[in-house]
Design a protein around this motif. Sequence first.
Motif, PDB file in Angstrom:
ATOM      1  N   LYS A   5    -103.377   0.113  35.972  1.00 14.41           N
ATOM      2  CA  LYS A   5    -103.686  -1.311  35.846  1.00 14.41           C
ATOM      3  C   LYS A   5    -102.398  -2.117  35.704  1.00 14.41           C
ATOM      4  O   LYS A   5    -101.399  -1.622  35.172  1.00 14.41           O
ATOM      5  CB  LYS A   5    -104.519  -1.555  34.583  1.00 14.41           C
ATOM      6  CG  LYS A   5    -105.992  -1.329  34.742  1.00 14.41           C
ATOM      7  CD  LYS A   5    -106.677  -1.740  33.461  1.00 14.41           C
ATOM      8  CE  LYS A   5    -108.167  -1.488  33.543  1.00 14.41           C
ATOM      9  NZ  LYS A   5    -108.821  -1.781  32.267  1.00 14.41           N
ATOM     10  N   CYS A   6    -102.437  -3.363  36.133  1.00 12.43           N
ATOM     11  CA  CYS A   6    -101.291  -4.256  35.946  1.00 12.43           C
ATOM     12  C   CYS A   6    -101.157  -4.583  34.448  1.00 12.43           C
ATOM     13  O   CYS A   6    -102.119  -5.024  33.820  1.00 12.43           O
ATOM     14  CB  CYS A   6    -101.506  -5.533  36.746  1.00 12.43           C
ATOM     15  SG  CYS A   6    -100.318  -6.823  36.343  1.00 12.43           S
ATOM     16  N   PRO A   7     -99.952  -4.366  33.863  1.00 13.31           N
ATOM     17  CA  PRO A   7     -99.783  -4.649  32.435  1.00 13.31           C
ATOM     18  C   PRO A   7     -99.875  -6.136  32.098  1.00 13.31           C
ATOM     19  O   PRO A   7    -100.036  -6.487  30.939  1.00 13.31           O
ATOM     20  CB  PRO A   7     -98.373  -4.132  32.127  1.00 13.31           C
ATOM     21  CG  PRO A   7     -97.920  -3.393  33.324  1.00 13.31           C
ATOM     22  CD  PRO A   7     -98.743  -3.840  34.490  1.00 13.31           C
ATOM     23  N   ILE A   8     -99.759  -6.999  33.099  1.00 14.47           N
ATOM     24  CA  ILE A   8     -99.800  -8.440  32.824  1.00 14.47           C
ATOM     25  C   ILE A   8    -101.227  -8.977  32.943  1.00 14.47           C
ATOM     26  O   ILE A   8    -101.740  -9.620  32.031  1.00 14.47           O
ATOM     27  CB  ILE A   8     -98.875  -9.209  33.809  1.00 14.47           C
ATOM     28  CG1 ILE A   8     -97.426  -8.755  33.645  1.00 14.47           C
ATOM     29  CG2 ILE A   8     -99.019 -10.728  33.627  1.00 14.47           C
ATOM     30  CD1 ILE A   8     -96.699  -9.281  32.451  1.00 14.47           C
ATOM     31  N   CYS A   9    -101.891  -8.718  34.099  1.00 14.07           N
ATOM     32  CA  CYS A   9    -103.199  -9.365  34.314  1.00 14.07           C
ATOM     33  C   CYS A   9    -104.358  -8.368  34.318  1.00 14.07           C
ATOM     34  O   CYS A   9    -105.509  -8.759  34.528  1.00 14.07           O
ATOM     35  CB  CYS A   9    -103.179 -10.180  35.608  1.00 14.07           C
ATOM     36  SG  CYS A   9    -103.234  -9.173  37.099  1.00 14.07           S
ATOM     37  N   GLN A  10    -104.049  -7.081  34.126  1.00 13.01           N
ATOM     38  CA  GLN A  10    -105.072  -6.015  34.037  1.00 13.01           C
ATOM     39  C   GLN A  10    -105.795  -5.748  35.363  1.00 13.01           C
ATOM     40  O   GLN A  10    -106.803  -5.053  35.387  1.00 13.01           O
ATOM     41  CB  GLN A  10    -106.113  -6.317  32.937  1.00 13.01           C
ATOM     42  CG  GLN A  10    -105.527  -6.615  31.568  1.00 13.01           C
ATOM     43  CD  GLN A  10    -104.658  -5.487  31.038  1.00 13.01           C
ATOM     44  OE1 GLN A  10    -104.995  -4.322  31.179  1.00 13.01           O
ATOM     45  NE2 GLN A  10    -103.508  -5.804  30.480  1.00 13.01           N
ATOM     46  N   SER A  34     -96.798  -2.690  42.744  1.00 10.81           N
ATOM     47  CA  SER A  34     -96.877  -4.140  42.816  1.00 10.81           C
ATOM     48  C   SER A  34     -98.333  -4.597  42.637  1.00 10.81           C
ATOM     49  O   SER A  34     -99.221  -4.120  43.339  1.00 10.81           O
ATOM     50  CB  SER A  34     -96.332  -4.582  44.182  1.00 10.81           C
ATOM     51  OG  SER A  34     -96.678  -5.909  44.439  1.00 10.81           O
ATOM     52  N   CYS A  35     -98.558  -5.490  41.693  1.00 13.17           N
ATOM     53  CA  CYS A  35     -99.910  -6.026  41.474  1.00 13.17           C
ATOM     54  C   CYS A  35    -100.195  -7.086  42.543  1.00 13.17           C
ATOM     55  O   CYS A  35     -99.425  -8.049  42.685  1.00 13.17           O
ATOM     56  CB  CYS A  35    -100.004  -6.637  40.077  1.00 13.17           C
ATOM     57  SG  CYS A  35    -101.524  -7.578  39.832  1.00 13.17           S
ATOM     58  N   GLN A  36    -101.267  -6.901  43.269  1.00 12.54           N
ATOM     59  CA  GLN A  36    -101.589  -7.841  44.346  1.00 12.54           C
ATOM     60  C   GLN A  36    -102.173  -9.138  43.805  1.00 12.54           C
ATOM     61  O   GLN A  36    -102.241 -10.138  44.513  1.00 12.54           O
ATOM     62  CB  GLN A  36    -102.567  -7.192  45.331  1.00 12.54           C
ATOM     63  CG  GLN A  36    -101.993  -5.980  46.025  1.00 12.54           C
ATOM     64  CD  GLN A  36    -100.637  -6.282  46.677  1.00 12.54           C
ATOM     65  OE1 GLN A  36    -100.574  -7.018  47.648  1.00 12.54           O
ATOM     66  NE2 GLN A  36     -99.557  -5.736  46.135  1.00 12.54           N
ATOM     67  N   SER A  37    -102.569  -9.123  42.556  1.00 14.71           N
ATOM     68  CA  SER A  37    -103.165 -10.318  41.970  1.00 14.71           C
ATOM     69  C   SER A  37    -102.103 -11.284  41.431  1.00 14.71           C
ATOM     70  O   SER A  37    -102.087 -12.456  41.776  1.00 14.71           O
ATOM     71  CB  SER A  37    -104.132  -9.902  40.861  1.00 14.71           C
ATOM     72  OG  SER A  37    -104.631 -11.026  40.215  1.00 14.71           O
ATOM     73  N   CYS A  38    -101.183 -10.766  40.566  1.00 11.94           N
ATOM     74  CA  CYS A  38    -100.203 -11.680  39.947  1.00 11.94           C
ATOM     75  C   CYS A  38     -98.777 -11.434  40.434  1.00 11.94           C
ATOM     76  O   CYS A  38     -97.863 -12.117  39.998  1.00 11.94           O
ATOM     77  CB  CYS A  38    -100.262 -11.580  38.421  1.00 11.94           C
ATOM     78  SG  CYS A  38     -99.528 -10.086  37.733  1.00 11.94           S
ATOM     79  N   LYS A  39     -98.582 -10.452  41.332  1.00 16.68           N
ATOM     80  CA  LYS A  39     -97.283 -10.159  41.963  1.00 16.68           C
ATOM     81  C   LYS A  39     -96.270  -9.533  41.007  1.00 16.68           C
ATOM     82  O   LYS A  39     -95.097  -9.397  41.340  1.00 16.68           O
ATOM     83  CB  LYS A  39     -96.661 -11.424  42.608  1.00 16.68           C
ATOM     84  CG  LYS A  39     -97.568 -12.099  43.628  1.00 16.68           C
ATOM     85  CD  LYS A  39     -97.907 -11.173  44.760  1.00 16.68           C
ATOM     86  CE  LYS A  39     -98.903 -11.781  45.727  1.00 16.68           C
ATOM     87  NZ  LYS A  39     -99.498 -10.805  46.637  1.00 16.68           N
TER      88      LYS A  39
HETATM   89 ZN   LIG Z   1    -101.108  -8.441  37.741  1.00 16.57          ZN
END
Ligand SMILES: [Zn+2]
Length: 314
Positions: A5-10, A34-39
Amino acid sequence: MKQSKCPICQSNDIDILISEAPDHVTGHLFQILSCQSCKFCFTDPIPDHMEIYYPDKYRAYGPFTAGIMKIFYRHRVRKWTRMIGRPGNVLEVGCGSGLMLEAFKRRGWSEVGIERTESIAEQVRSTLGLNVVAGGIENIKQEPHFDLIVLYNVLEHLPQPLNILKECVLRLAADGLLIVNVQNIDSWQARFGGALWQHLDPPRHFSHFAPQSLRRALERVGFNTYNITFVSFEHDPFGWVQTTLNKIMNRPNILTRYLMGIETFNLKVFLSFLFAAIMIIPAMVLSMLSWQFKKGALMQFIATRKIKLAEQTQ
Ligand SMILES: [Zn+2]
């Protein structure tokens, strides 16, 4: 530890940005996701133990390098303190050998530094007479009394960068400023270097921000960004030199390793210095161009507490 999971936006929408990024100390390979949601981008996996990635001589800068760093730090501190306009209270998270805090103290500021281990904290206290607390930021009283909080090349070392930012917002004065300096994974230098970009530095660097993702992370915990700059004479031109060398030699960070005292002087170090002498002017030009286009390898965010606006309108 593998991360899903992305540590910033989950978000679970994660892509592989770089599949094999080498650590220049151990040779171990890491992925950059790379998180595709928050980059936001992050190193994977997170090692269970970090000791082997920080050899004893890591950052054991000689007096020459330390002297140059001191000049750059004093210049930065002068600019930051002018924004406040009077001596105040500063907190530096991850103050290392204390060079930056010392520059604040010279300007009449009341300084507090945090360093992870008691041995480093005690060393800075005894050699420079600075106020340094060992451990985490929770050891600093939770009240909004700092005029400046500085996170200078610190956030990238934390796998959960939001946690420290949340603690900072609780300790910043209503009209105080947060200063965050961090590498820019959306820079020209990062794109040119790929897995061999000097400032990628896995696994010591867990968190890899771009302007967009850092702005979002700051907003998420209660900061407003009001200024972003990319000027870094001490890191950006050298990053071009070292990254180009890495690509030519297909081996990471020979010069950096030598300057840190990890590598002894040899023919490759000599040739690297020769190349650096030729490359330094083009590297400077490239850096300055990238700053103009907001694509510099290092970025500095200045942020205020969102609550400041609420207090002013009351
Ligand atoms: Zn993210």
